[in-house]
Design an enzyme around this catalytic site. Structure first.
Site, mmCIF file in Angstrom:
data_model
loop_
_atom_site.group_PDB
_atom_site.id
_atom_site.type_symbol
_atom_site.label_atom_id
_atom_site.label_comp_id
_atom_site.label_asym_id
_atom_site.label_seq_id
_atom_site.Cartn_x
_atom_site.Cartn_y
_atom_site.Cartn_z
ATOM 1 N N LYS A 1 3.489 11.414 -8.554
ATOM 2 C CA LYS A 1 4.902 11.828 -8.478
ATOM 3 C C LYS A 1 5.733 10.673 -8.987
ATOM 4 O O LYS A 1 5.225 9.558 -9.128
ATOM 5 C CB LYS A 1 5.269 12.193 -7.027
ATOM 6 C CG LYS A 1 5.116 11.022 -6.073
ATOM 7 C CD LYS A 1 5.443 11.396 -4.645
ATOM 8 C CE LYS A 1 6.912 11.404 -4.378
ATOM 9 N NZ LYS A 1 7.243 11.320 -2.953
ATOM 10 N N LYS B 1 -5.199 -8.479 -1.403
ATOM 11 C CA LYS B 1 -3.979 -7.782 -0.975
ATOM 12 C C LYS B 1 -3.174 -8.692 -0.036
ATOM 13 O O LYS B 1 -1.964 -8.844 -0.167
ATOM 14 C CB LYS B 1 -4.376 -6.481 -0.274
ATOM 15 C CG LYS B 1 -3.302 -5.449 -0.187
ATOM 16 C CD LYS B 1 -3.833 -4.140 0.392
ATOM 17 C CE LYS B 1 -4.349 -3.184 -0.648
ATOM 18 N NZ LYS B 1 -4.604 -1.842 -0.121
ATOM 19 N N ARG C 1 -3.540 8.387 -6.847
ATOM 20 C CA ARG C 1 -4.566 9.118 -6.085
ATOM 21 C C ARG C 1 -4.367 10.628 -6.219
ATOM 22 O O ARG C 1 -3.261 11.126 -6.008
ATOM 23 C CB ARG C 1 -4.536 8.700 -4.610
ATOM 24 C CG ARG C 1 -5.096 7.304 -4.378
ATOM 25 C CD ARG C 1 -5.018 6.892 -2.944
ATOM 26 N NE ARG C 1 -3.647 6.577 -2.528
ATOM 27 C CZ ARG C 1 -3.359 6.059 -1.332
ATOM 28 N NH1 ARG C 1 -4.315 5.833 -0.451
ATOM 29 N NH2 ARG C 1 -2.113 5.790 -1.007
ATOM 30 N N ASN D 1 1.922 18.786 6.807
ATOM 31 C CA ASN D 1 1.537 18.566 5.410
ATOM 32 C C ASN D 1 0.909 19.810 4.808
ATOM 33 O O ASN D 1 1.150 20.146 3.654
ATOM 34 C CB ASN D 1 0.571 17.384 5.314
ATOM 35 C CG ASN D 1 1.330 16.077 5.133
ATOM 36 O OD1 ASN D 1 2.559 16.065 5.143
ATOM 37 N ND2 ASN D 1 0.605 14.987 4.970
ATOM 38 N N GLU E 1 5.991 8.903 -0.371
ATOM 39 C CA GLU E 1 5.925 7.788 -1.323
ATOM 40 C C GLU E 1 7.079 7.934 -2.302
ATOM 41 O O GLU E 1 7.462 9.025 -2.684
ATOM 42 C CB GLU E 1 4.572 7.777 -2.033
ATOM 43 C CG GLU E 1 3.476 7.261 -1.109
ATOM 44 C CD GLU E 1 2.133 7.113 -1.808
ATOM 45 O OE1 GLU E 1 2.113 6.822 -3.014
ATOM 46 O OE2 GLU E 1 1.103 7.327 -1.139
ATOM 47 N N CYS F 1 -2.213 12.388 0.470
ATOM 48 C CA CYS F 1 -2.001 13.124 1.717
ATOM 49 C C CYS F 1 -2.279 14.611 1.622
ATOM 50 O O CYS F 1 -3.207 15.101 2.253
ATOM 51 C CB CYS F 1 -0.577 12.871 2.198
ATOM 52 S SG CYS F 1 -0.364 11.153 2.627
ATOM 53 N N GLY G 1 5.066 23.851 -10.904
ATOM 54 C CA GLY G 1 4.609 22.932 -11.950
ATOM 55 C C GLY G 1 3.135 22.645 -11.823
ATOM 56 O O GLY G 1 2.326 23.549 -11.622
HETATM 57 C C1 UDX Z 1 -3.810 6.024 4.489
HETATM 58 C C2 UDX Z 1 -3.900 7.503 4.267
HETATM 59 O O1 UDX Z 1 -3.745 7.734 2.863
HETATM 60 C C3 UDX Z 1 -2.788 8.182 4.998
HETATM 61 O O2 UDX Z 1 -2.948 9.588 4.913
HETATM 62 C C4 UDX Z 1 -2.868 7.790 6.417
HETATM 63 O O3 UDX Z 1 -1.788 8.430 7.093
HETATM 64 C C5 UDX Z 1 -2.773 6.280 6.542
HETATM 65 O O4 UDX Z 1 -3.839 5.686 5.833
HETATM 66 P P1 UDX Z 1 -2.545 4.533 2.900
HETATM 67 O O5 UDX Z 1 -1.713 3.440 3.401
HETATM 68 O O6 UDX Z 1 -2.192 5.250 1.649
HETATM 69 O O7 UDX Z 1 -2.575 5.587 4.006
HETATM 70 O O8 UDX Z 1 -4.059 4.018 2.817
HETATM 71 P P2 UDX Z 1 -4.584 2.927 1.835
HETATM 72 O O9 UDX Z 1 -3.555 2.670 0.795
HETATM 73 O O10 UDX Z 1 -5.939 3.385 1.476
HETATM 74 O O11 UDX Z 1 -4.662 1.630 2.754
HETATM 75 C C6 UDX Z 1 -5.591 1.517 3.763
HETATM 76 C C7 UDX Z 1 -5.808 0.005 3.951
HETATM 77 O O12 UDX Z 1 -6.648 -0.223 5.068
HETATM 78 C C8 UDX Z 1 -6.477 -0.630 2.731
HETATM 79 O O13 UDX Z 1 -5.688 -1.695 2.274
HETATM 80 C C9 UDX Z 1 -7.822 -1.127 3.268
HETATM 81 O O14 UDX Z 1 -8.220 -2.363 2.695
HETATM 82 C C10 UDX Z 1 -7.533 -1.300 4.753
HETATM 83 N N1 UDX Z 1 -8.721 -1.211 5.597
HETATM 84 C C11 UDX Z 1 -9.502 -0.092 5.533
HETATM 85 C C12 UDX Z 1 -9.020 -2.276 6.460
HETATM 86 O O15 UDX Z 1 -8.316 -3.266 6.468
HETATM 87 N N2 UDX Z 1 -10.122 -2.182 7.258
HETATM 88 C C13 UDX Z 1 -10.943 -1.098 7.221
HETATM 89 O O16 UDX Z 1 -11.933 -1.072 7.956
HETATM 90 C C14 UDX Z 1 -10.634 -0.013 6.326
HETATM 91 C C1 UDX Z 2 3.777 13.781 1.696
HETATM 92 C C2 UDX Z 2 4.751 14.314 2.746
HETATM 93 O O1 UDX Z 2 5.949 14.740 2.084
HETATM 94 C C3 UDX Z 2 5.061 13.210 3.747
HETATM 95 O O2 UDX Z 2 5.928 13.733 4.753
HETATM 96 C C4 UDX Z 2 3.748 12.743 4.377
HETATM 97 O O3 UDX Z 2 3.992 11.738 5.314
HETATM 98 C C5 UDX Z 2 2.821 12.225 3.303
HETATM 99 O O4 UDX Z 2 2.599 13.243 2.325
HETATM 100 P P1 UDX Z 2 3.852 12.310 -0.475
HETATM 101 O O5 UDX Z 2 2.442 12.787 -0.600
HETATM 102 O O6 UDX Z 2 4.157 10.872 -0.608
HETATM 103 O O7 UDX Z 2 4.445 12.768 0.968
HETATM 104 O O8 UDX Z 2 4.729 13.038 -1.619
HETATM 105 P P2 UDX Z 2 5.572 14.382 -1.676
HETATM 106 O O9 UDX Z 2 6.928 14.023 -2.110
HETATM 107 O O10 UDX Z 2 5.383 15.170 -0.454
HETATM 108 O O11 UDX Z 2 4.880 15.180 -2.900
HETATM 109 C C6 UDX Z 2 3.507 15.482 -2.769
HETATM 110 C C7 UDX Z 2 3.081 16.170 -4.060
HETATM 111 O O12 UDX Z 2 3.663 17.474 -4.153
HETATM 112 C C8 UDX Z 2 3.460 15.416 -5.332
HETATM 113 O O13 UDX Z 2 2.361 15.446 -6.237
HETATM 114 C C9 UDX Z 2 4.612 16.250 -5.901
HETATM 115 O O14 UDX Z 2 4.635 16.200 -7.325
HETATM 116 C C10 UDX Z 2 4.237 17.653 -5.435
HETATM 117 N N1 UDX Z 2 5.379 18.544 -5.285
HETATM 118 C C11 UDX Z 2 6.344 18.259 -4.371
HETATM 119 C C12 UDX Z 2 5.442 19.717 -6.038
HETATM 120 O O15 UDX Z 2 4.558 19.974 -6.857
HETATM 121 N N2 UDX Z 2 6.497 20.576 -5.871
HETATM 122 C C13 UDX Z 2 7.494 20.303 -4.978
HETATM 123 O O16 UDX Z 2 8.440 21.101 -4.865
HETATM 124 C C14 UDX Z 2 7.421 19.110 -4.215
#
Ligand code: UDX
Ligand code: UDX
Length: 438
Positions: free
Chosen positions: A320, A35, A327, A208, A155, A260, A253
């Site tokens: 989405k 990465k 995930r 959330n 996202e 999250c 849907g």
């Molecule tokens: C994650 C969670 O999904 C989110 O809810 C939270 O708010 C922030 O952490 P995300 O960025 O999606 O967000 O996580 P992920 O994509 O899994 O990335 C985490 C990163 O941390 C990975 O790249 C992993 O390699 C790294 N990591 C994890 C380290 O570098 N050291 C560690 O010990 C564990």
């Molecule tokens: C969410 C929160 O919106 C964001 O504020 C937080 O920081 C991280 O988690 P994210 O998970 O990236 O963001 O996507 P979001 O746009 O919230 O949608 C989450 C899921 O809900 C998706 O699978 C989407 O398809 C679904 N969704 C959303 C519905 O099924 N109906 C809706 O009306 C809106």
């Protein structure tokens, strides 16, 4: 200001790019060498709108640096943002082991004052554990501060969300950390809520979980609409006109996926239970959400009879649109259930097919059992039914006549009501939306 970030995932990288755009200098560390190598070479390890361009401009401006070295990133700045994953454990609690081990390493290695900032979503009370860890393992004479600054990045729109946040929540125990974070976000003119750390941690989970509850609520209403001959879109519009309810997050849907909502609702239930509270309301929210894929399967069985040997096309694999993140994507659970029933699956997603392939392997499926195609039309060849699982705009542009000729039987189950206004019934299709009586 200088900022250190640990964790180069969706949250860590976008946070780094956002700080770079604000003029700060950022160093990002991750244990995943591939990465980091991708990022150093100016390549985004995941798709996020606008991120590739921001990465390249930030690198050429010398605003972001990437490393695998923990000592470098600890040394680089006083502010250290924790952006590592906090995935759910089997009992629903958040796995905080990465946070703990990083706090311990910082305590052991820091030779000057550090302010650890929780960006990752963590249960209320986590900062007390971080503080205790820093005290237990810290070198004499080094001062540590802890703060919470939860992320609200959606996202698909994450960089814009960072630069135009609806609010910036700053959870602190002392003015020193408060001043550091207010200075860091000085150029963002969005509401800044300064509060205690536990309150800041709780805001993220509560936010959330509430959004997840809103989605499960409208999905319950959708199922009722189908049975009484109502239209859930109009119901959603009608209730959303009440400003106390609002129109967002009322799209019925397939329900929610992603890294999250599923994990945060479970973590919230678990955290409440550890302090003797019953949050089973949110367990129902999660149960309703998980049952959405069964709604799709029952629609398919109602029209195709047996699914064994039938060719089913899944358009949309990301949880989405506008992301490659799969995930907890509902599409993967639909594919698993279809394969378990002996159906033949073709699948296409503009960005997420590669990640979906890997995720199906992690779920124990042989990826050769799924035909991942190069485009939507190829996925529809000889198909008995099309399931729209993710509302990518491309899918709304498909040519109905061409689809009709390609499919064995012209049946569409629309898990996201994307094609509802296409009047497909008049093009010879059997069209099955969600929450709208035929
Ligand atoms: C994650 C969670 O999904 C989110 O809810 C939270 O708010 C922030 O952490 P995300 O960025 O999606 O967000 O996580 P992920 O994509 O899994 O990335 C985490 C990163 O941390 C990975 O790249 C992993 O390699 C790294 N990591 C994890 C380290 O570098 N050291 C560690 O010990 C564990
Ligand atoms: C969410 C929160 O919106 C964001 O504020 C937080 O920081 C991280 O988690 P994210 O998970 O990236 O963001 O996507 P979001 O746009 O919230 O949608 C989450 C899921 O809900 C998706 O699978 C989407 O398809 C679904 N969704 C959303 C519905 O099924 N109906 C809706 O009306 C809106």
């Amino acid at each position: 200001m200088k900022v250190s970030i640990i964790g180069a995932g969706y949250v860590g990288v976008i946070t780094a790019l956002g700080f770079g755009e604000l003029g700060h200098e950022v160093m990002v560390m991750d244990q995943d060498v591939n990465k980091i190598n991708q990022l150093v070479s100016g390549q985004m390890p995941f798709y996020e709108r606008g991120a590739q361009e921001s990465l390249q401009s930030n690198i050429s401006a010398g605003k972001v640096h990437f490393t695998c070295s923990m000592s470098d990133v600890i040394e680089f700045a006083e502010l250290i943002f924790l952006c590592v994953g906090t995935p759910p454990l089997d009992d629903g609690s958040a796995d905080l082991s990465a946070i703990e081990s990083i706090a311990r390493t910082i305590a052991e290695q820091a030779t000057s004052a550090k302010c650890l900032v929780e960006k990752s979503t963590v249960p209320a009370g986590t900062s007390q554990w971080i503080e205790r860890t820093l005290r237990l393992y810290g070198r004499n004479g080094v001062t540590f501060y802890v703060a919470s600054n939860p992320e609200f990045l959606q996202e698909g729109n994450a960089l814009d969300d960072f630069l135009n946040p609806s609010r910036i929540v700053i959870g602190v125990k002392d003015d020193y950390a408060k001043d550091l974070l207010l200075e860091l976000y000085r150029d963002l003119d969005s509401p800044k809520l300064v509060c205690d750390i536990e309150t800041a941690e709780l805001i993220k989970h509560a936010s959330n979980s509430f959004l997840a509850m809103k989605i499960s609520y409208i999905n319950l209403v959708a199922d009722l609409c189908e049975r009484v001959g109502a239209d859930v879109r109009t119901v959603a519009y009608g209730i959303g006109l009440d400003p106390r309810i609002g129109s967002n997050f009322l799209n019925a849907g397939l329900g929610y996926g992603g890294s999250c909502f599923p994990k945060d609702t479970k973590a919230f239930v678990h955290m409440a239970r550890t302090v003797g509270l019953d949050f089973s309301l949110l367990e129902r929210v999660d149960l309703i959400n998980r049952s959405r894929v069964d709604v799709i399967l029952s629609k398919l069985r109602a029209t195709l009879w047996s699914l064994k040997g039938k060719r089913i096309t899944i358009l949309g694999l990301a949880f989405k649109p506008h992301t490659d993140d799969v995930r907890e994507a509902p599409a993967l659970r639909i594919i698993s259930k279809l394969l378990d029933e002996g159906a033949i699956v073709s699948a296409y997603d503009p960005k997420a097919s590669h990640n979906a392939r890997g995720a199906m392997i992690d779920l124990g499926y042989d990826p050769s059992e799924i035909r991942f195609t190069a485009d939507s039309y190829e996925a529809l060849e000889d198909s008995h039914a099309l399931v729209i699982a993710t509302e990518w705009p491309d899918f709304a542009e498909l040519d109905p006549d061409r689809i009709y000729k390609l499919m064995r039987t012209p049946i569409i189950v629309d898990g996201r009501n994307l094609l509802i206004d296409k009047d497909l019934g008049n093009c010879g299709f059997e069209y099955y939306p969600i929450g709208i009586a035929k």
